[in-house]
Design a protein around this motif. Structure first.
Motif, mmCIF file in Angstrom:
data_model
loop_
_atom_site.group_PDB
_atom_site.id
_atom_site.type_symbol
_atom_site.label_atom_id
_atom_site.label_comp_id
_atom_site.label_asym_id
_atom_site.label_seq_id
_atom_site.Cartn_x
_atom_site.Cartn_y
_atom_site.Cartn_z
ATOM 1 N N UNK A 105 -14.454 26.266 133.123
ATOM 2 C CA UNK A 105 -14.416 27.026 134.366
ATOM 3 C C UNK A 105 -14.076 26.130 135.561
ATOM 4 N N UNK A 106 -13.664 24.914 135.242
ATOM 5 C CA UNK A 106 -13.180 23.993 136.284
ATOM 6 C C UNK A 106 -11.761 23.602 135.903
ATOM 7 N N UNK A 135 -8.496 32.228 145.939
ATOM 8 C CA UNK A 135 -9.635 33.054 146.338
ATOM 9 C C UNK A 135 -10.640 33.068 145.193
ATOM 10 N N UNK A 136 -11.912 32.907 145.529
ATOM 11 C CA UNK A 136 -12.947 32.933 144.483
ATOM 12 C C UNK A 136 -13.163 31.584 143.833
ATOM 13 N N UNK A 137 -12.551 30.571 144.382
ATOM 14 C CA UNK A 137 -12.742 29.239 143.804
ATOM 15 C C UNK A 137 -13.359 28.294 144.835
ATOM 16 N N UNK A 171 -18.684 14.941 136.168
ATOM 17 C CA UNK A 171 -18.301 16.320 135.844
ATOM 18 C C UNK A 171 -17.209 16.271 134.775
ATOM 19 N N UNK A 172 -17.376 17.100 133.746
ATOM 20 C CA UNK A 172 -16.360 17.160 132.692
ATOM 21 C C UNK A 172 -15.515 18.417 132.906
ATOM 22 N N UNK A 173 -14.209 18.252 132.815
ATOM 23 C CA UNK A 173 -13.275 19.363 133.043
ATOM 24 C C UNK A 173 -12.516 19.628 131.752
ATOM 25 N N UNK A 174 -12.356 20.903 131.436
ATOM 26 C CA UNK A 174 -11.549 21.260 130.264
ATOM 27 C C UNK A 174 -10.295 21.960 130.785
ATOM 28 N N UNK A 175 -9.206 21.256 130.754
ATOM 29 C CA UNK A 175 -7.976 21.747 131.385
ATOM 30 C C UNK A 175 -7.021 22.239 130.301
ATOM 31 N N UNK A 176 -6.635 23.505 130.412
ATOM 32 C CA UNK A 176 -5.747 24.084 129.397
ATOM 33 C C UNK A 176 -4.272 23.912 129.764
#
Lengths: 291, 405
Positions: free
Chosen positions: B293-294, B302-304, B333-338
Motif C-alpha cells: 500500500x506504499x 488524491x487519497x495518498x 519502511x518496506x515498500x512493495x513496488x509493482x
C-alpha cells in the motif's frame, strides 16, 4: 620399513593392522576350538588314535549327560522365554505414565549391582532348610521343606535367574520402545488399530532387533546360571539341578577330555543353530524398519 | 461428513506448572468446511488438532464431532483420518497394504478393499506405486500415499498436520493445489494445521490464527488480510510483513493526523469511527501500513499521503521490487513496488501511502481500532471466535498476493 609398507598392497597393510586382534582370537578361540574338535575325535590326547564319532556315542549313552542336557534344555526353555516376555512387559508398563516410574526402574536394576556371591547368600538365607521361608511357614504350622532338594528347586533357580536378568533386559526394551516413531503408533490408532494390533503390527516390528538380542542374551545367560547353582548347591546338586556345566566341570575334574570336548562341541552346535534360526526370523520381521 | 464444535477447550500438559498450551479454544467448524489453523511454533495449533484426533486428552472443555461429545472417545472411534507431517507410513508394508490397513481392521471384504484402494490410488495418481515399500518413495510420493491412506476410509473429518512442510518449494505449491482440489472433490470437513501463512491464505475457507494458546482471529482469508484484529495478526499475515510505526495522533488544521519522525499522515480516510478518532488526539498509537500500500511516486494523488525516505536495500524479484527504506527518525519502511521503477541504493524517494489502507492499533492492548465496514471490530485475543455467517466461500484471489512469500 615405512617405505616397505608404502610399497605393499593396501590389502596386505590392512592384514598387518589386524594382526594383534587376530593373534588374540586365534590364541584364545580358534586354536582351542580346533583342539577341542581334535580331542573329540581321538581316543586320548596322548596316543591320538582317531576313533570317529565314538566319543559322541559314548556321550549320548551317558546317563549323567542325558540328565544334565535335559535339565539344561528344560531350564532354558522355561527361563529364556520368561526372561524375554516378562522384561518386555515390564518395559511396557514402565513406558506408560505410571507414578514412581524411576523408582521401579531402579528396583528392577538393583540385582545387577549385587555380586553373584551375595545373590547366592540372599537366596540361601531365604531358601535354606533353616531359612526365612521355612521359618515363616513354621509359624503357620507348615512342615519345613528342603527347597534345593525338592521338586521346587528348578523353579527357585528360574526365579533367581529372572530376578537377576529382568532389569537389564527391561532397560534394553525400554530403549527400543523409546525409539519407535510415535507418529506411526498414532497413525495406527487413528486408523482404528486396537492396542494389541498396534503392538503386534507396528511396535513389535521395531522391537524385533532388540527382541533377538535379548533372546540371545537370555539364552547365553541361561546356560551361565550354573555359577549360581554351583555356589548354592556344590558339585553334585539335587538331580533336577544337575546342569550341563556341572557335567562338564566334573568331566574336566576326571580328566576325560574326549567326553568333555564332545559335550562342548554339541553345546556349541546347538547354540549356533538356535541363534541362526533367531537371525533368520529377525531378518524377516526387522526388514524395512531398521534404518 | 460432520461439523466440529470446540467449546472452551484447554490443554495443560503434565509437568507444565499449569501453563495452558491451548487456552479456552472455542470454534464451530461447519460440515465440509476447510479450516486452517495457523500460528508460530508452540502456539497450540498442533495440540488443538491432536485433541480433535483424540491423541491428546482434553484438559478442559468439550469437543463435539457432529452431535457426539468425543472427549472420551478413542481415536479409532471418531471417524477421522489424519495426515502427519512425517507421513507416518508403515515402513514394513507396501503402499497397497498401508492404504488397506484401516479397511482390514474394519473387516471389509477383500474385493471392497481392493476396489477402494485402487480407486483412491487412481485419483491420486499413485497406482504404479502400490507394490512399493515406503522407503522406495520420494517425498512427494510419500505425501500422496499418506493422503491416500486417509482418503480410502471416507472419514467424516480430515486432519492434516503440517503435511507439506517436508516438501521442497515447487512440490509444496503443487500439493497445495492438489489438496484444495481434493477438498472440493471429497466434500468433507478439512482441518489443516500449518505455520505457513501462504498455505493458510490460499487453502482455507476460514483461517484461525493462534498465538500462545489463544485464538487471535478467526476469519476468512480476505478479512484477515484486510482487517487484522491486532498487531500480531497484522504482522503474521502478509509478506513482507506490515510496517509498524509508533505515532502520535494530533489535530492539524482541523484534520486528525498521525505524526511520526518529521512526517504526518492524515487518518481521516481510515476506517475509524470519527468519535473514536477524535478521542485519540493527543494519544500514542501504532499505525500499520502494508508494503503493497506504499509506492514510489513523483507526486501524490488524491487519497495518498507522502513520505520522504532513502532506499537502503533493493530486492528485484521480477514481477515486483521490495525496497527497504530509511526514514528520518531512525524509521525503516518496506515498500512493495509493482511498477518497474529503477531504484538505486541511497536514492532519495518520495513514497505515496494509500491513506484509507492505514491500520491503527491501540499501543497498549495491540488491538485494532480500525472499524470493519458493516461489522463490529473483531476483539483481539478473544477466547470466543464464532464463524461469521458469511465468512465461508472462496478466498479472493486478488488479495492472496499479500500472503505469497
Amino acid at each position: 620399513m615405512i617405505r616397505m609398507l608404502r610399497r605393499a598392497k593396501p590389502r596386505a597393510v590392512s592384514f598387518l593392522y589386524l594382526l594383534p586382534s587376530l593373534a588374540g582370537v586365534l590364541t584364545f578361540f580358534i586354536v582351542p576350538f580346533a583342539q577341542i574338535i581334535r580331542y573329540s575325535l581321538v581316543d586320548n590326547p596322548i596316543s591320538n588314535t582317531y576313533v570317529g564319532f565314538d566319543n559322541f556315542k559314548r556321550l549320548f549313552a551317558n546317563a549323567a549327560f542325558q540328565r544334565a542336557a535335559s535339565n539344561t534344555i528344560r531350564f532354558s526353555a522355561i527361563a529364556m522365554p520368561l526372561a524375554v516376555v516378562l522384561s518386555l512387559l515390564l518395559a511396557m508398563v514402565l513406558e506408560a505414565k505410571i507414578p514412581g516410574k524411576s523408582k521401579f526402574r531402579t528396583m528392577f536394576l538393583s540385582p545387577m549391582m549385587v555380586p553373584v556371591a551375595s545373590i547366592v547368600l540372599i537366596w540361601q538365607v531365604l531358601f535354606d532348610y533353616n531359612g526365612v521361608l521355612n521359618n515363616v511357614f513354621a509359624r503357620f504350622g507348615v512342615l519345613p521343606i528342603d527347597w534345593f532338594k525338592s521338586d521346587y528347586s528348578h523353579l527357585i533357580v528360574v526365579a533367581l535367574f529372572l530376578w537377576k536378568n529382568l532389569g537389564y533386559n527391561m532397560i534394553l526394551f525400554m530403549a527400543a520402545l523409546g525409539n519407535i516413531p510415535k507418529a506411526l503408533v498414532e497413525a495406527a490408532s487413528v486408523d482404528g488399530a486396537s492396542s494389541f494390533r498396534r503392538f503386534w503390527q507396528i511396535k513389535f516390528r521395531f522391537l524385533s532387533p532388540t527382541f533377538l538380542f535379548v533372546t540371545i542374551l537370555s539364552l547365553i545367560n541361561s546356560f551361565k546360571v550354573f555359577r549360581e547353582v554351583y555356589l548354592l548347591t556344590g558339585d553334585y546338586p539335587y538331580e533336577d539341578l544337575y546342569l550341563l556345566q556341572h557335567f562338564m566341570n566334573n568331566t574336566f575334574k576326571s580328566l576325560d577330555y574326549q567326553k568333555l570336548s564332545a559335550a562342548a562341541l554339541i553345546m556349541a552346535v546347538v547354540m549356533a543353530l538356535i541363534i541362526g534360526i533367531l537371525f533368520i526370523v529377525d531378518g524377516r520381521l526387522g526388514k524395512d524398519v531398521e534404518s | 461428513m460432520a461439523g466440529i464444535t470446540l467449546k472452551d477447550v484447554s490443554k495443560i500438559y503434565p509437568g507444565s506448572t499449569g501453563e495452558k498450551a491451548v487456552d479456552g479454544f472455542c470454534l464451530d467448524i461447519k460440515d465440509k468446511e476447510f479450516v486452517v489453523i495457523v500460528g508460530p511454533s508452540g502456539c497450540g495449533k498442533s495440540s488443538t488438532m491432536r485433541m480433535i484426533a483424540g491423541l491428546e486428552e482434553v484438559s478442559e472443555g468439550e469437543i463435539h464431532i457432529g452431535d457426539v461429545l468425543v472427549n472420551d472417545v478413542q481415536p479409532k472411534d471418531r471417524n477421522i483420518a489424519m495426515v502427519f507431517q512425517s507421513y507416518a507410513l508403515y515402513p514394513h508394508m507396501s503402499v497397497y497394504k498401508n492404504m488397506a490397513f484401516a479397511l482390514k481392521i474394519r473387516h471389509l471384504n477383500k474385493a471392497e478393499i481392493d476396489r477402494r484402494v485402487r480407486e483412491t490410488a487412481e485419483m491420486l495418481g499413485i497406482t504404479r506405486l502400490l507394490a512399493r515399500k515406503p522407503r522406495a518413495l520420494s517425498g512427494g510420493e510419500s505425501q500422496r500415499v499418506a493422503l491416500g491412506r486417509a482418503m480410502v476410509r471416507n472419514p467424516a473429518v480430515f486432519l492434516l498436520d503440517e503435511p507439506l512442510s517436508n516438501l521442497d518449494a515447487k512440490l509444496r505449491a503443487d500439493m497445495r493445489a492438489e489438496i484444495i482440489r481434493l477438498h472440493k472433490r471429497l466434500e468433507t470437513t478439512f482441518i489443516y494445521v500449518t505455520h505457513d501463512q501462504t498455505e493458510a491464505m490460499t487453502m482455507g475457507d476460514r483461517i484461525v490464527i493462534m498465538d500462545r494458546g489463544l485464538i487471535l482471529q478467526n476469519d476468512s482469508p480476505k478479512d484477515i488480510y484486510d482487517y487484522p484484529a491486532n498487531i500480531f495478526v497484522a504482522g503474521f499475515i502478509g509478506s513482507p510483513r506490515m510496517n509498524f510505526v509508533e505515532a502520535e495522533v494530533a489535530r492539524e488544521g482541523g484534520i486528525v493526523v498521525a505524526k511520526f519522525g518529521v512526517t504526518a499522515l492524515s487518518l481521516e480516510k481510515t476506517n475509524v469511527n470519527k468519535d473514536v478518532l477524535a478521542s485519540l488526539v493527543g494519544k500514542k498509537v501504532t499505525i500499520g501500513i502494508r508494503p503493497e500500500h506504499i509506492s514510489v511516486a513523483d507526486s501524490v494523488a488524491v487519497g495518498e499521503g507522502l513520505l520522504g525516505a532513502s532506499a537502503d536495500i533493493v530486492e528485484v524479484l521480477g514481477a515486483e521490487t521490495i525496497i527497504h527504506t530509511d526514514m528520518p527518525g531512525d524509521l525503516r519502511i518496506v515498500v512493495r513496488e509493482f511498477n518497474d521503477v529503477p531504484v538505486k541504493r541511497g536514492q532519495k524517494l518520495n513514497l505515496a501511502v494509500q491513506l484509507e489502507k492505514i491500520h491503527i492499533f491501540d499501543i497498549e492492548t495491540e488491538d485494532s481500532i480500525t472499524v470493519r465496514p458493516g461489522g463490529t471490530p473483531k476483539s483481539a485475543r478473544s477466547k470466543i471466535a464464532k464463524p461469521e455467517p458469511d465468512s465461508g466461500g472462496e478466498p479472493d484471489a486478488s488479495d492472496n498476493g499479500g500472503g505469497e512469500s
